[in-house]
Design a protein around this motif. Sequence first.
Motif, PDB file in Angstrom:
ATOM      1  N   ALA A  59     -45.157  -8.076  38.121  1.00  0.00           N
ATOM      2  CA  ALA A  59     -46.801  -6.745  38.124  1.00  0.00           C
ATOM      3  C   ALA A  59     -46.221  -5.100  37.618  1.00  0.00           C
ATOM      4  CB  ALA A  59     -47.533  -7.228  39.390  1.00  0.00           C
ATOM      5  N   ASP A  60     -45.280  -4.791  38.413  1.00  0.00           N
ATOM      6  CA  ASP A  60     -45.075  -3.537  38.150  1.00  0.00           C
ATOM      7  C   ASP A  60     -43.744  -2.988  37.779  1.00  0.00           C
ATOM      8  OD1 ASP A  60     -46.361  -2.983  40.440  1.00  0.00           O
ATOM      9  OD2 ASP A  60     -45.170  -2.986  42.390  1.00  0.00           O
ATOM     10  N   SER A  61     -43.066  -4.352  36.957  1.00  0.00           N
ATOM     11  CA  SER A  61     -42.378  -4.127  35.840  1.00  0.00           C
ATOM     12  C   SER A  61     -42.350  -3.609  34.251  1.00  0.00           C
ATOM     13  CB  SER A  61     -41.580  -5.449  35.796  1.00  0.00           C
ATOM     14  OG  SER A  61     -42.089  -6.312  34.915  1.00  0.00           O
ATOM     15  N   GLY A  62     -43.931  -3.600  34.248  1.00  0.00           N
ATOM     16  CA  GLY A  62     -44.467  -3.263  32.701  1.00  0.00           C
ATOM     17  C   GLY A  62     -43.507  -4.213  31.630  1.00  0.00           C
ATOM     18  N   ALA A  63     -42.895  -5.537  31.943  1.00  0.00           N
ATOM     19  CA  ALA A  63     -42.824  -6.315  30.916  1.00  0.00           C
ATOM     20  C   ALA A  63     -44.278  -7.397  31.409  1.00  0.00           C
ATOM     21  CB  ALA A  63     -41.497  -6.985  31.027  1.00  0.00           C
ATOM     22  N   GLU A  64     -44.118  -7.789  29.909  1.00  0.00           N
ATOM     23  CA  GLU A  64     -45.365  -8.969  29.416  1.00  0.00           C
ATOM     24  C   GLU A  64     -44.980 -10.257  30.647  1.00  0.00           C
ATOM     25  OE1 GLU A  64     -45.149 -10.213  26.084  1.00  0.00           O
ATOM     26  OE2 GLU A  64     -46.238  -8.896  24.847  1.00  0.00           O
ATOM     27  N   HIS A  65     -45.175 -10.612  31.378  1.00  0.00           N
ATOM     28  CA  HIS A  65     -45.424 -11.754  31.997  1.00  0.00           C
ATOM     29  C   HIS A  65     -46.132 -13.377  32.217  1.00  0.00           C
ATOM     30  CE1 HIS A  65     -47.586  -9.312  35.141  1.00  0.00           C
ATOM     31  NE2 HIS A  65     -47.536  -9.992  36.002  1.00  0.00           N
ATOM     32  N   THR A  66     -46.202 -13.599  32.529  1.00  0.00           N
ATOM     33  CA  THR A  66     -46.978 -14.845  33.052  1.00  0.00           C
ATOM     34  C   THR A  66     -46.177 -16.010  34.309  1.00  0.00           C
ATOM     35  OG1 THR A  66     -47.770 -15.891  30.534  1.00  0.00           O
ATOM     36  CG2 THR A  66     -47.889 -16.999  32.609  1.00  0.00           C
ATOM     37  N   VAL A  67     -46.665 -15.488  35.485  1.00  0.00           N
ATOM     38  CA  VAL A  67     -47.350 -16.507  36.762  1.00  0.00           C
ATOM     39  C   VAL A  67     -47.594 -17.507  36.806  1.00  0.00           C
ATOM     40  CG1 VAL A  67     -47.400 -16.960  38.807  1.00  0.00           C
ATOM     41  CG2 VAL A  67     -47.105 -14.160  37.710  1.00  0.00           C
ATOM     42  N   VAL A  68     -46.677 -18.321  36.124  1.00  0.00           N
ATOM     43  CA  VAL A  68     -46.877 -20.771  36.396  1.00  0.00           C
ATOM     44  C   VAL A  68     -46.790 -20.828  37.864  1.00  0.00           C
ATOM     45  CG1 VAL A  68     -46.955 -22.301  35.222  1.00  0.00           C
ATOM     46  CG2 VAL A  68     -46.539 -20.246  34.095  1.00  0.00           C
ATOM     47  N   VAL A 102     -46.349 -26.651  30.020  1.00  0.00           N
ATOM     48  CA  VAL A 102     -47.615 -25.314  30.444  1.00  0.00           C
ATOM     49  C   VAL A 102     -46.362 -23.786  30.564  1.00  0.00           C
ATOM     50  CG1 VAL A 102     -48.905 -23.715  31.645  1.00  0.00           C
ATOM     51  CG2 VAL A 102     -48.953 -25.959  32.064  1.00  0.00           C
ATOM     52  N   THR A 103     -45.178 -24.206  30.619  1.00  0.00           N
ATOM     53  CA  THR A 103     -44.194 -23.268  30.890  1.00  0.00           C
ATOM     54  C   THR A 103     -43.669 -22.844  29.785  1.00  0.00           C
ATOM     55  OG1 THR A 103     -42.408 -24.321  31.712  1.00  0.00           O
ATOM     56  CG2 THR A 103     -43.365 -22.974  33.378  1.00  0.00           C
ATOM     57  N   ALA A 104     -43.329 -24.198  28.608  1.00  0.00           N
ATOM     58  CA  ALA A 104     -43.205 -23.943  26.987  1.00  0.00           C
ATOM     59  C   ALA A 104     -44.248 -22.894  26.586  1.00  0.00           C
ATOM     60  CB  ALA A 104     -42.719 -25.331  26.613  1.00  0.00           C
ATOM     61  N   ALA A 105     -45.289 -23.652  26.170  1.00  0.00           N
ATOM     62  CA  ALA A 105     -46.055 -22.830  25.737  1.00  0.00           C
ATOM     63  C   ALA A 105     -46.622 -21.435  26.173  1.00  0.00           C
ATOM     64  CB  ALA A 105     -48.190 -23.417  26.144  1.00  0.00           C
ATOM     65  N   ALA A 106     -46.645 -21.446  27.766  1.00  0.00           N
ATOM     66  CA  ALA A 106     -46.444 -19.428  27.553  1.00  0.00           C
ATOM     67  C   ALA A 106     -45.441 -18.679  26.916  1.00  0.00           C
ATOM     68  CB  ALA A 106     -46.721 -19.812  29.782  1.00  0.00           C
ATOM     69  N   ALA A 110     -46.114 -18.851  22.952  1.00  0.00           N
ATOM     70  CA  ALA A 110     -47.153 -18.253  22.624  1.00  0.00           C
ATOM     71  C   ALA A 110     -47.338 -16.822  22.299  1.00  0.00           C
ATOM     72  CB  ALA A 110     -48.070 -18.086  24.063  1.00  0.00           C
ATOM     73  N   ALA A 111     -48.094 -16.648  20.484  1.00  0.00           N
ATOM     74  CA  ALA A 111     -47.667 -15.331  19.863  1.00  0.00           C
ATOM     75  C   ALA A 111     -47.977 -13.773  21.031  1.00  0.00           C
ATOM     76  CB  ALA A 111     -48.686 -15.385  19.290  1.00  0.00           C
ATOM     77  N   LYS A 112     -48.726 -14.487  21.636  1.00  0.00           N
ATOM     78  CA  LYS A 112     -49.741 -13.326  23.047  1.00  0.00           C
ATOM     79  C   LYS A 112     -49.044 -13.675  24.699  1.00  0.00           C
ATOM     80  CE  LYS A 112     -52.824 -11.042  19.971  1.00  0.00           C
ATOM     81  NZ  LYS A 112     -54.594 -10.966  19.986  1.00  0.00           N
ATOM     82  N   PRO A 113     -49.031 -12.892  26.073  1.00  0.00           N
ATOM     83  CA  PRO A 113     -48.563 -13.563  26.840  1.00  0.00           C
ATOM     84  C   PRO A 113     -50.379 -14.356  27.458  1.00  0.00           C
ATOM     85  CG  PRO A 113     -48.689 -11.861  26.967  1.00  0.00           C
ATOM     86  CD  PRO A 113     -49.308 -11.822  25.282  1.00  0.00           C
ATOM     87  N   LEU A 114     -50.136 -15.584  28.375  1.00  0.00           N
ATOM     88  CA  LEU A 114     -51.579 -16.094  28.709  1.00  0.00           C
ATOM     89  C   LEU A 114     -51.509 -14.913  30.124  1.00  0.00           C
ATOM     90  CD1 LEU A 114     -50.201 -19.932  29.267  1.00  0.00           C
ATOM     91  CD2 LEU A 114     -51.631 -18.633  26.834  1.00  0.00           C
ATOM     92  N   GLN A 115     -52.829 -14.429  29.887  1.00  0.00           N
ATOM     93  CA  GLN A 115     -53.254 -14.150  31.040  1.00  0.00           C
ATOM     94  C   GLN A 115     -52.818 -14.661  32.612  1.00  0.00           C
ATOM     95  OE1 GLN A 115     -53.484 -11.098  31.018  1.00  0.00           O
ATOM     96  NE2 GLN A 115     -52.630 -11.203  29.053  1.00  0.00           N
ATOM     97  N   GLY A 116     -53.266 -14.979  33.621  1.00  0.00           N
ATOM     98  CA  GLY A 116     -52.316 -15.752  34.715  1.00  0.00           C
ATOM     99  C   GLY A 116     -52.854 -15.029  36.052  1.00  0.00           C
ATOM    100  N   PRO A 117     -52.491 -15.598  37.415  1.00  0.00           N
ATOM    101  CA  PRO A 117     -51.924 -16.627  37.192  1.00  0.00           C
ATOM    102  C   PRO A 117     -51.892 -18.058  36.545  1.00  0.00           C
ATOM    103  CG  PRO A 117     -52.815 -16.561  39.047  1.00  0.00           C
ATOM    104  CD  PRO A 117     -52.944 -14.994  38.721  1.00  0.00           C
ATOM    105  N   VAL A 118     -52.109 -18.624  36.353  1.00  0.00           N
ATOM    106  CA  VAL A 118     -52.060 -19.914  35.924  1.00  0.00           C
ATOM    107  C   VAL A 118     -51.631 -20.813  36.332  1.00  0.00           C
ATOM    108  CG1 VAL A 118     -51.263 -21.592  33.299  1.00  0.00           C
ATOM    109  CG2 VAL A 118     -51.141 -18.871  32.942  1.00  0.00           C
TER     110      VAL A 118
END
Length: 170
Positions: free
Chosen positions: A60-69, A110-114, A117-125
């Motif tokens: 969350a603090d890194s600034g990178a797009e991310h999705t938590v599964v 789910v992780t492959a889809a994340a 995906a064109a845009k990051p999935l909002q999570g946590p998923v």
Amino acid sequence: GVDRVFLLTPSVSEQAQFEENALAAALTAGVQRIVYVSSTDVGWEIELSAAHRVMESRLADSGAEHTVVRPEYLLNNLLVEVDELAHGRLVAPSAEGRCPFVDARDVGAVTAAALLAAKPLQGPVEVTGPESLSWAQLAERLQAALGRPVEHVDPEPADWAKEAISAGME
């Protein structure tokens, strides 16, 4: 170069260090998106959960797009119980607790889809199985599938923990 990273580490004492090293390398390389496999037990007061909490916060603090599964208990974890199951025992301190057990293949989908995906999935998923079962119900289903008796053994949690630690579980 690499623009997306799938981050999954083993549940070992070095987990936090492995994850921190992977995150640092990804950020240094300019990775655009990170998909991290955490756990639904992220709030528990155990070492494994603490490592997941730290990494979720770091992402969350890194600034990178991310999705938590956050997958629920993986049925595939029962593979380490093959010897007990062969003796007709499913050992888990669970009382009447229920769990929506999930297959690792579903988590992978789910992780492959994340990742793709064109845009990051909002999570946590959170990823769960189709229904919540007690361990006794799981034993009944295993018995039906295996064609042999399987009983749920529900030890005292403290006794189970001591035995697990003496067997090498961290």
